[in-house]
Design an enzyme around this catalytic site. Structure first.
Site, PDB file in Angstrom:
ATOM      1  N   ASN A 104      81.465  43.820  45.655  1.00 50.36           N
ATOM      2  CA  ASN A 104      81.414  42.458  46.176  1.00 50.36           C
ATOM      3  C   ASN A 104      81.565  41.480  45.012  1.00 50.36           C
ATOM      4  O   ASN A 104      80.677  41.352  44.166  1.00 50.36           O
ATOM      5  CB  ASN A 104      80.079  42.238  46.903  1.00 50.36           C
ATOM      6  CG  ASN A 104      79.979  40.880  47.564  1.00 50.36           C
ATOM      7  OD1 ASN A 104      80.411  39.875  47.019  1.00 50.36           O
ATOM      8  ND2 ASN A 104      79.392  40.854  48.744  1.00 50.36           N
ATOM      9  N   ALA A 105      82.699  40.781  44.948  1.00 51.10           N
ATOM     10  CA  ALA A 105      82.975  39.878  43.827  1.00 51.10           C
ATOM     11  C   ALA A 105      81.941  38.761  43.720  1.00 51.10           C
ATOM     12  O   ALA A 105      81.575  38.341  42.617  1.00 51.10           O
ATOM     13  CB  ALA A 105      84.374  39.283  43.973  1.00 51.10           C
ATOM     14  N   HIS A 106      81.456  38.252  44.869  1.00 51.07           N
ATOM     15  CA  HIS A 106      80.423  37.210  44.845  1.00 51.07           C
ATOM     16  C   HIS A 106      79.166  37.719  44.150  1.00 51.07           C
ATOM     17  O   HIS A 106      78.567  37.038  43.319  1.00 51.07           O
ATOM     18  CB  HIS A 106      80.073  36.775  46.265  1.00 51.07           C
ATOM     19  CG  HIS A 106      81.162  36.040  46.972  1.00 51.07           C
ATOM     20  ND1 HIS A 106      81.529  34.752  46.643  1.00 51.07           N
ATOM     21  CD2 HIS A 106      81.971  36.414  47.987  1.00 51.07           C
ATOM     22  CE1 HIS A 106      82.521  34.361  47.432  1.00 51.07           C
ATOM     23  NE2 HIS A 106      82.803  35.354  48.254  1.00 51.07           N
ATOM     24  N   ASP A 117      69.665  46.482  46.633  1.00 51.36           N
ATOM     25  CA  ASP A 117      69.785  46.486  48.086  1.00 51.36           C
ATOM     26  C   ASP A 117      68.951  45.316  48.570  1.00 51.36           C
ATOM     27  O   ASP A 117      67.829  45.106  48.089  1.00 51.36           O
ATOM     28  CB  ASP A 117      69.297  47.795  48.691  1.00 51.36           C
ATOM     29  CG  ASP A 117      69.746  47.952  50.140  1.00 51.36           C
ATOM     30  OD1 ASP A 117      70.899  47.597  50.445  1.00 51.36           O
ATOM     31  OD2 ASP A 117      68.956  48.429  50.973  1.00 51.36           O
ATOM     32  N   ARG A 132      67.101  37.729  44.752  1.00 55.64           N
ATOM     33  CA  ARG A 132      67.902  38.506  43.800  1.00 55.64           C
ATOM     34  C   ARG A 132      67.629  38.031  42.377  1.00 55.64           C
ATOM     35  O   ARG A 132      67.509  38.838  41.453  1.00 55.64           O
ATOM     36  CB  ARG A 132      69.382  38.387  44.158  1.00 55.64           C
ATOM     37  CG  ARG A 132      70.261  39.406  43.457  1.00 55.64           C
ATOM     38  CD  ARG A 132      71.658  39.434  44.033  1.00 55.64           C
ATOM     39  NE  ARG A 132      71.682  40.078  45.334  1.00 55.64           N
ATOM     40  CZ  ARG A 132      71.949  39.462  46.484  1.00 55.64           C
ATOM     41  NH1 ARG A 132      72.225  38.175  46.491  1.00 55.64           N
ATOM     42  NH2 ARG A 132      71.946  40.109  47.620  1.00 55.64           N
TER      43      ARG A 132
END
Length: 213
Positions: free
Chosen positions: A13-15, A80, A192
């Site tokens: 996932n580039a984001h 995750d 995160r």
């Protein structure tokens, strides 16, 4: 340390890659030079898709990090994460990315979740973003950190930034959704950001102590 240490972020996932680089880089001391690579980087061996078969965020993060470390021979970092809604007993939880039945369909996932809580009054729309961040070295060292961002569910998506469920979670003490925050504002409070900032000292320790390639 002259040569950068290559560390693989277990995501395509580039984001997320950009977000993790932005979170981790400021917490590395000057003598620790790290090159963060994404799974799928042409310089890396192929990494097989990992079935997320564990029942916790931490378990699934470790599954992914172990697979990447084994396939590449490099230090691996994985996470995750998802959203846990109070009135749904913590769901979608580990099923957040495929809540609508199609993995990674953000619009469908958002629409289904909002439909499920459409009749829930504002005072009972509590929810939290939860993240488990895992570090695994090729020699088998493992470490996990957790982060949580509490908030409430908006009644419709708001904002153009972020990804996933960002448009529907309004953090505690805020009037805007996570998707309406700047990337810097989001990183400062996000689940995160919390988890990876806590993981950063352990990354530094492994790089310094084990001379990883």
């Amino acid at each position: 340390m002259n040569q950068p240490v290559r560390v693989v972020l277990a995501t395509r996932n580039a984001h997320k890659v950009g977000e993790l680089r932005a979170i981790l880089a400021p917490h590395l001391p000057d003598d620790v030079v790290v090159e963060f690579l994404a799974v799928g980087d042409p310089s890396l061996p192929d990494v097989p898709e990992v079935a997320e078969t564990e029942v916790t965020f931490a378990g699934n993060a470790l599954l992914k990090a172990r697979a990447v470390a084994a396939a590449t021979g490099l230090l691996a970092i994985a996470d995750d994460s998802g959203i846990a809604v109070d009135v749904l007993g913590g769901a979608p939880g580990i099923f957040s990315a495929r809540w609508s039945g199609r993995h990674g369909d953000d619009a469908a996932n958002l629409a289904l979740l909002l439909a499920q809580v459409a009749d829930v009054p504002d005072e009972h729309r509590g929810a939290a973003f939860v993240c488990a961040a895992a570090l695994v070295t090729p020699d088998g060292h493992e470490h996990v950190e957790l982060g949580e961002l509490r908030g409430t569910l908006a009644r419709e998506p708001r904002g153009e930034g972020g990804f996933g469920y960002d448009p529907v979670l309004v953090p505690q003490g805020s009037q805007v959704s996570c998707a309406e925050l700047t990337p810097q504002e989001k990183d400062a409070v996000s689940h995160r950001g919390q988890a990876f900032r806590a993981l950063a000292p352990h990354l530094v320790a492994r790089v310094r102590g084990h001379g990883l390639p």
